[in-house]
Design a protein around this motif. Structure first.
Motif, mmCIF file in Angstrom:
data_model
loop_
_atom_site.group_PDB
_atom_site.id
_atom_site.type_symbol
_atom_site.label_atom_id
_atom_site.label_comp_id
_atom_site.label_asym_id
_atom_site.label_seq_id
_atom_site.Cartn_x
_atom_site.Cartn_y
_atom_site.Cartn_z
ATOM 1 N N VAL A 174 -12.174 -7.937 33.595
ATOM 2 C CA VAL A 174 -13.524 -8.261 33.134
ATOM 3 C C VAL A 174 -13.492 -8.803 31.709
ATOM 4 O O VAL A 174 -14.165 -9.786 31.378
ATOM 5 N N TYR A 227 -27.846 -8.931 39.157
ATOM 6 C CA TYR A 227 -27.080 -8.174 38.180
ATOM 7 C C TYR A 227 -27.928 -7.198 37.359
ATOM 8 O O TYR A 227 -27.453 -6.104 37.021
ATOM 9 N N GLY A 242 -12.298 -12.290 31.696
ATOM 10 C CA GLY A 242 -13.362 -13.164 32.170
ATOM 11 C C GLY A 242 -14.405 -13.424 31.095
ATOM 12 O O GLY A 242 -14.916 -14.539 30.963
ATOM 13 N N GLU A 277 -9.052 -3.226 36.056
ATOM 14 C CA GLU A 277 -10.344 -3.875 36.301
ATOM 15 C C GLU A 277 -11.032 -4.236 34.986
ATOM 16 O O GLU A 277 -11.606 -5.309 34.840
ATOM 17 N N ARG A 303 -21.656 -9.686 32.107
ATOM 18 C CA ARG A 303 -21.211 -11.083 32.210
ATOM 19 C C ARG A 303 -22.154 -11.873 33.107
ATOM 20 O O ARG A 303 -22.533 -13.002 32.793
ATOM 21 N N ASP A 307 -19.077 -6.111 34.052
ATOM 22 C CA ASP A 307 -19.138 -7.397 34.748
ATOM 23 C C ASP A 307 -20.581 -7.812 35.007
ATOM 24 O O ASP A 307 -20.886 -9.005 35.053
ATOM 25 N N ALA A 342 -19.960 -7.342 27.338
ATOM 26 C CA ALA A 342 -18.839 -6.932 28.191
ATOM 27 C C ALA A 342 -17.607 -6.651 27.338
ATOM 28 O O ALA A 342 -16.885 -5.673 27.563
ATOM 29 N N VAL A 395 -17.419 -2.442 36.421
ATOM 30 C CA VAL A 395 -18.387 -3.264 37.147
ATOM 31 C C VAL A 395 -19.694 -3.363 36.362
ATOM 32 O O VAL A 395 -20.393 -4.382 36.426
#
Length: 292
Positions: A142, A83, A145, A138, A111, A108, A119, A105
């Protein structure tokens, strides 16, 4: 420079036209070589992400100043859970192009690095307003999440409640949105409601992008037996009622920049090779004040 085998049927012209256009800044032979490596990245990304990552590194070594290459390298790193590296590449691609479509992304990746608060902060940034509807969905996924990472399960449920979730229309992201909502309901202790949304996710999942049918079967107490497992013992009990059938499913690291080594490239390519070839507009998602 370590080279990787590429099948003869890979020409490099399989990539999108806009990526091919992006590569026109390179000498022709070099552009063709980079394009073929990018084709291999695309082919292997889902099935063999580590191999895709290796091809992406080759492309990156050859053409690190090309935004499409940085983006491909970012996704290859992301799919292999690197990541920090992925975030570096996505940031570089964003700087080069000014585009914001990588924003979700990138969040993410935060995260993945164990920084859900960052995030959530990104979910409230102005870039979110510039995303199309798919990008905003999206970003919502995220953000939900990230709420779950923080064990704010009720807030995750609220984050996913949106016109897109309530709509009966089917879009490429519909199954994942419904699945995420069902999963958030489970985490919030609302299993009865979750079953309804797993059913809706199955209905929208024509390409099998989620395991909603398996989750639904778990809720209903259906057990699967591997028919290829010779050691599995299957008991067949007589019953007046037919056995229940499972539902089938059908739809940041640092900011180091990696620049190509000119000597390495010139060593591999001769002088002839280096000849240049001349709607819905919703506001950004606010953090929900409600805490679990």
């Amino acid at each position: 420079m370590r080279r990787l085998p590429i099948p003869d049927d890979v020409t490099g012209f399989e990539i999108d036209a806009d990526v091919r256009q992006d590569l026109k800044s390179l000498p022709k032979t070099l552009a063709d070589d980079v394009a073929r490596n990018l084709v291999m990245v695309a082919r292997l990304l889902d099935s063999e992400p580590e191999e895709a990552y290796n091809y992406a590194r080759v492309a990156l070594r050859l053409a690190s100043r090309v935004a499409s290459v940085r983006e491909a390298a970012g996704f290859a790193a992301y799919m292999t859970q690197r990541y920090s590296e992925a975030l570096t590449e996505f940031r570089a691609a964003k700087r080069m192009t000014g585009r914001v479509d990588l924003w979700p992304v990138m969040a993410d990746c935060e995260r993945g690095l164990g920084r859900p608060e960052r995030a959530l902060a990104m979910a409230g940034e102005p870039e979110v307003k510039q995303l199309d509807k798919a990008g905003q969905v999206e970003m919502r996924l995220v953000a939900a999440g990230a709420r779950a990472d923080l064990e704010q399960f009720d807030a995750a449920v609220v984050t996913l409640q949106s016109p897109e979730l309530a709509s009966s229309a089917i879009h490429p992201w519909t199954a994942r949105l419904r699945y995420a909502y069902a999963d958030a309901l489970i985490a919030a202790g609302r299993a009865d409601e979750a079953r309804e949304w797993f059913v809706k996710a199955v209905e929208a999942d024509s390409d099998g992008s989620t395991n909603a049918s398996e989750r639904l079967a778990e809720i209903d107490g259906v057990e699967f037996t591997d028919a290829l497992d010779e050691d599995a013992e299957v008991e067949v009990e007589e019953s007046e009622e037919p056995a229940r059938k499972p539902v089938n499913k059908d739809d940041i690291g640092d900011d180091r920049m990696i620049f190509e080594d000119e000597e390495d490239v010139e060593e591999f390519y001769d002088d002839d090779d280096l000849e240049i070839d001349e709607e819905y507009d919703e506001d950004s998602f606010e953090e929900q004040p409600k805490k679990a």
